[in-house]
Each structure stands twice: as structure tokens, then as C-alpha cells.
Design a protein around this motif. Structure first.
Motif, short mmCIF file in Angstrom:
data_model
loop_
_atom_site.label_atom_id
_atom_site.label_comp_id
_atom_site.label_asym_id
_atom_site.label_seq_id
_atom_site.Cartn_x
_atom_site.Cartn_y
_atom_site.Cartn_z
N LYS A 48 93.27 -45.93 23.12
CA LYS A 48 91.89 -45.69 22.70
C LYS A 48 91.78 -45.60 21.18
CE LYS A 48 90.49 -43.35 26.98
NZ LYS A 48 89.78 -44.53 27.48
N SER A 57 91.90 -49.08 19.04
CA SER A 57 90.69 -49.86 18.76
C SER A 57 89.90 -49.25 17.60
CB SER A 57 89.82 -49.95 20.01
OG SER A 57 89.45 -48.65 20.46
N ASP A 101 90.60 -49.49 34.40
CA ASP A 101 89.72 -48.54 33.73
C ASP A 101 88.89 -49.23 32.65
OD1 ASP A 101 88.90 -45.71 33.08
OD2 ASP A 101 89.77 -46.29 31.16
N THR A 102 89.53 -50.11 31.90
CA THR A 102 88.81 -50.85 30.86
C THR A 102 87.79 -51.80 31.47
OG1 THR A 102 90.74 -50.73 29.39
CG2 THR A 102 89.08 -52.40 28.88
N ILE A 160 95.30 -48.97 33.55
CA ILE A 160 94.69 -49.13 32.23
C ILE A 160 93.71 -50.30 32.25
CG2 ILE A 160 95.13 -49.73 29.82
CD1 ILE A 160 97.80 -48.23 30.07
N LYS A 190 84.48 -50.33 32.56
CA LYS A 190 83.53 -49.94 31.52
C LYS A 190 82.93 -51.15 30.82
CE LYS A 190 86.24 -45.77 30.66
NZ LYS A 190 87.15 -45.09 29.72
N SER A 191 83.33 -52.35 31.22
CA SER A 191 82.84 -53.57 30.57
C SER A 191 81.76 -54.22 31.40
CB SER A 191 84.00 -54.55 30.35
OG SER A 191 83.53 -55.78 29.82
#
Length: 255
Positions: free
Chosen positions: A151, A154, A200-201, A197, A204-205
């Protein structure tokens, strides 16, 4: 007379319409709440360049990372049953001790107040690690810290790209090396759950995936190698180190 009045009305209507369309354009730059207005409102002048609110948030986050990752690393060295986890803990200790020295020096120069305690969430992660044992401890250690580093990775890229402050730019470069090194050693433990991972990403996209089509089982044609044309003698060399390793050799912090 009626024809003249009709023409006048048409012209007046056109003027009103053009004015309505133009108003948002000329007024937008002066409206509060725009990106540029917010940037300028949140920035202060320093001898090293403007210091934005994002810059200050980044400085605090670098400090906070060390406040929980240093004790997490020390705990791993003292408790972990495997060499890989102990090595990751060692990298956390060394990297964040160095980075903390740098961020404290830069914060002092820029007048940014730093916290002395981890956040409530970070304290919860430390308690979670303290309560875990054996295989469960190793998995929690690798994944909690890998996700946290991912996190901040980025944020480092954003700050390094956009900051106008030379001290913050240097801190971002140093933090980038440290975080990439830690990501590498954490992944080297073999406990990182890459599926979790990625999922989870993805959750959220909202953007649709892009890129070339998926492989169809056939070997694609080999691309031509990229390189200079003609006889070019370069003086620089590729970064040292084997693939997957990170060079963390850097100068002493300038206070």
C-alpha cells in the motif's frame, strides 16, 4: 419593425446561450475545490520548494511505518522458527532504522511534527502478531507486512512523481529502495498469499482489464530486441545485483 424585433430576440438568445456555455469555462479556474486550488491552499513555501499536504502526509506515514515495523522485525528475529522469517525481520530493523533517521532529519528541516506511537490499526497488527505462534505467526507476519508495504509503495510512487520539494523527493527515493527490499525479502519467505493480494485489489477496482489477449497455447513470434542504432558506446551500466534483488547502498543522510 416586427422583423427587427425578431432578429434582436434571436441575437439576445444566442448571447445568453454562449454566455451560459462559457461561464463554467472561465469561472472554473477560480473556483475553490479544484485540484490546483487545493494543492496551492495546502502548500507552504520552503527553501527546498513548496511542501504540499500530500508531502506532509507522506513524511508522517514513513515515520509511522517504522514505529510498528521495527518492533515487528525485532519480534521476528527473536521468535520466528525459520531462517527466512528471521532474515525478513533483520531487513525490517536495518531498513527502518536507517529510514527513520532520514525522515526525522527531513521533518526537522521542514517543520513537520512526527508521531511517537503507531496508529491504532498498527498497534492491532502488532498485537495480532504477538498472539500468534508457529506456522500461523509466520503467515501473519509475512502477509500483514507484505500488504502494508504494497500500500505504501503506491504512495511513494505518487509522491516521487509529483512533489515539488527536493527533500521530500529524496526521501521518496530512499523509501522506495527500502520498501522494495522489504517486499522482496517478505516474498522470499514463501508465505505471502499473492491470490489474496490480487483479489483484494481487484475487489476495489472498477476499471475493465486491458492489455493483450490471453495466450492461446501457441508460441508467439519473438520480438526484435530493443537497442540503439549505430555504434553507441554507453558509459553507464545496469544496476548491480541478481534478478529479484535490490541494491540498498546509498549515501549517508544529509542533516
Amino acid at each position: 419593425m416586427g422583423r427587427i424585433n425578431g432578429t434582436a430576440l434571436i441575437i439576445a438568445a444566442l448571447v445568453v446561450t454562449v454566455g451560459a456555455l462559457a461561464f463554467p469555462v472561465w469561472s472554473y479556474a477560480d473556483r475553490s475545490g479544484t485540484g490546483e486550488a487545493n494543492l496551492n491552499a495546502g502548500s507552504v513555501s520552503t527553501r527546498w520548494g513548496p511542501l504540499s499536504a500530500t508531502d506532509r502526509d507522506f513524511i508522517v506515514k514513513v515515520r509511522l511505518a517504522g514505529l510498528w515495523e521495527l518492533p515487528a522485525g525485532q519480534q521476528a528475529v527473536e521468535r520466528a522458527p525459520s531462517k527466512a522469517i528471521k532474515e525478513a525481520g533483520d531487513h525490517l530493523i536495518v531498513g527502518h532504522t536507517d529510514l527513520d533517521e532520514r525522515v526525522r532529519g527531513i521533518a526537522a528541516q521542514l517543520g513537520v511534527e512526527l508521531p511517537n506511537q503507531p496508529t491504532t490499526q498498527q498497534q492491532g497488527w502488532l498485537r495480532e502478531l504477538t498472539d500468534a505462534t508457529g506456522e500461523d505467526y509466520q503467515r501473519k507476519f509475512a502477509n500483514l507486512l507484505r500488504v502494508a508495504h504494497g500500500k505504501v509503495f503506491s504512495l511513494i510512487a505518487q509522491v516521487r512523481d509529483t512533489t515539488r520539494n527536493s527533500l521530500v523527493r529524496q526521501l521518496a527515493s530512499d523509501a522506495n529502495q527500502t520498501v522494495l527490499d522489504h517486499i522482496t525479502v517478505l516474498e522470499g519467505t514463501g508465505y505471502v498469499d499473492f491470490d489474496a493480494i490480487a483479489n483484494d485489489t481487484a475487489g476495489k477496482s472498477t476499471a475493465s482489464p486491458t492489455g493483450p489477449p490471453p495466450p492461446d497455447g501457441n508460441t508467439p513470434p519473438q520480438p526484435e530486441p530493443a537497442g540503439p542504432t549505430g555504434d553507441v558506446s554507453g558509459t553507464s551500466r545496469p544496476s548491480p545485483g541478481a534478478p529479484g534483488t535490490v541494491n540498498t547502498d546509498r549515501p549517508e543522510p544529509q542533516m
